[in-house]
Design an enzyme around this catalytic site. Structure first.
Site, PDB file in Angstrom:
ATOM      1  N   GLY A 166       0.743  -1.213   0.064  1.00 37.80           N
ATOM      2  CA  GLY A 166       0.023   0.048  -0.075  1.00 37.80           C
ATOM      3  C   GLY A 166       0.904   1.190   0.024  1.00 37.80           C
ATOM      4  N   GLN A 167       0.104   2.565  -0.018  1.00 38.32           N
ATOM      5  CA  GLN A 167       0.905   3.648   0.210  1.00 38.32           C
ATOM      6  C   GLN A 167       1.874   3.715   1.330  1.00 38.32           C
ATOM      7  OE1 GLN A 167      -1.225   7.462  -1.160  1.00 38.32           O
ATOM      8  NE2 GLN A 167      -3.064   6.349  -0.507  1.00 38.32           N
ATOM      9  N   LEU A 173      -4.022 -12.255   6.272  1.00 40.70           N
ATOM     10  CA  LEU A 173      -3.937 -11.713   7.564  1.00 40.70           C
ATOM     11  C   LEU A 173      -5.335 -11.820   8.207  1.00 40.70           C
ATOM     12  CD1 LEU A 173      -2.269  -7.899   7.123  1.00 40.70           C
ATOM     13  CD2 LEU A 173      -1.434 -10.026   8.324  1.00 40.70           C
ATOM     14  N   TYR A 203      -8.507  -1.926   4.500  1.00 32.55           N
ATOM     15  CA  TYR A 203      -9.580  -2.031   3.305  1.00 32.55           C
ATOM     16  C   TYR A 203      -9.875  -0.390   3.141  1.00 32.55           C
ATOM     17  CZ  TYR A 203     -13.830  -2.986   0.773  1.00 32.55           C
ATOM     18  OH  TYR A 203     -14.691  -3.138  -0.354  1.00 32.55           O
ATOM     19  N   TYR A 212     -16.568   1.665   6.611  1.00 33.71           N
ATOM     20  CA  TYR A 212     -15.252   1.957   6.578  1.00 33.71           C
ATOM     21  C   TYR A 212     -14.853   2.479   8.074  1.00 33.71           C
ATOM     22  CZ  TYR A 212     -10.610   4.134   5.685  1.00 33.71           C
ATOM     23  OH  TYR A 212      -9.232   4.376   6.209  1.00 33.71           O
TER      24      TYR A 212
END
Length: 295
Positions: free
Chosen positions: A13-14, A40, A64, A128
């Site tokens: 990821g970033q 994971l 996510y 989220y």
């Protein structure tokens, strides 16, 4: 520090990519398994992978982050954002090692008229944010030596993010329309990784290093519209695509999930405990645009 190892979960990821670029001491071994190597969401897979491996610190950069998709796929969001951190926290507790876990401004409802502090009441607006809050609760419950690092508006040269989207659209359209009534702190993934490195090394040096919840964002704040304008200006200076930006309201850009109107985060605690003082967001944006557009 001699012969220590750090597990980076979510290295693709970033923030994960920027963690791999950090100037770690030669005595530190970085473990960065791919998703194929380490699931994971599976207790058995994590246990098998960790068995026999030296791990002295865990940094969880896996998440996510598809805010709108999460509304229709809550199980996937909670698997990655809540169950996986819980499993990593249990591993950290079993080995008495620190866990550094990245969380988000979306745990707040955005109704305050000032930057959020770490002890302000939470109130996520969607799936989220709720899944990330569940991850926070799991980490606090299971891992005595933990850091929960909330951040916001993350941008970099990696993966999909607002900065890269603006540059792509600027090359395709004569004008951009961007929301001007949501405010936050644009933050470079590099700066987050740098803060995580500082805190991880502190915990690898002494068991008395501070633990708990911290906020880290670049200094200053703006709207999405203001950020888009800054990206266009930085791109223009680099000879990249740039077009006029028109401010619009959130009501003019409906999305599946509600966003907090105020995502600003206060960083006094991380400055006090770790002497980490974020640089201005404008500096980070100019640097990222320059790197992304470099030939």
């Amino acid at each position: 520090m001699v012969g220590q190892a750090i597990l980076i979960a979510g290295a693709s990821g970033q923030v994960g990519q920027e963690l791999l670029r950090q100037p770690w001491p030669a005595s530190i071994t970085i473990l960065a398994p791919s998703r194929a190597e380490l699931d994971l969401g599976s207790p058995a897979c994590l246990a098998d992978w960790a068995a026999g491996r030296q791990i002295d610190c865990i940094i969880n950069a896996a998440a996510y982050t598809a805010v709108d998709l999460a509304e229709d796929h809550p199980d996937e969001a909670f698997l990655v954002n809540a169950k996986a951190p819980a499993l990593l926290a249990e591993l950290a507790a079993a080995r008495n090692i620190p866990l550094l876990h990245i969380s988000t401004d979306y745990v707040f409802d955005g109704k305050l008229d000032r930057p959020y502090r770490e002890d302000d009441p939470v109130g996520p607006l969607g799936v989220y944010g709720s899944s990330k809050l569940a991850g926070e609760l799991a980490v606090r419950a299971a891992a005595p030596r933990h850091i929960i690092l909330r951040t916001a508006w993350v941008v970099s040269t990696y993966r999909n993010n607002f900065l890269k989207t603006m540059l792509r659209l600027a090359a395709e359209r004569p004008e951009l329309s961007v929301v001007a009534d949501q405010f936050g702190c644009p933050t470079g993934a590099h700066d987050i990784a740098d803060a995580l490195r500082t805190m991880a090394l502190a915990h690898l040096t002494t068991t008395d290093a501070p633990s708990g919840t911290y906020h880290f964002v670049n200094a200053g704040s703006t709207s999405w519209y203001g950020l888009a304008e800054a990206i266009m200006q930085a791109s223009k200076q680099c000879g990249g695509p740039h077009v006029p930006v028109r401010p619009i309201g959130s009501a003019d850009y409906p999305q599946r999930a509600s966003r907090p109107a105020n995502s600003r985060l206060a960083t006094d605690r991380i400055a006090r405990d770790f002497a980490i003082r974020p640089r201005p967001w404008q500096t980070a944006i100019t640097e990222i645009v320059s790197e992304y557009l470099a030939p």
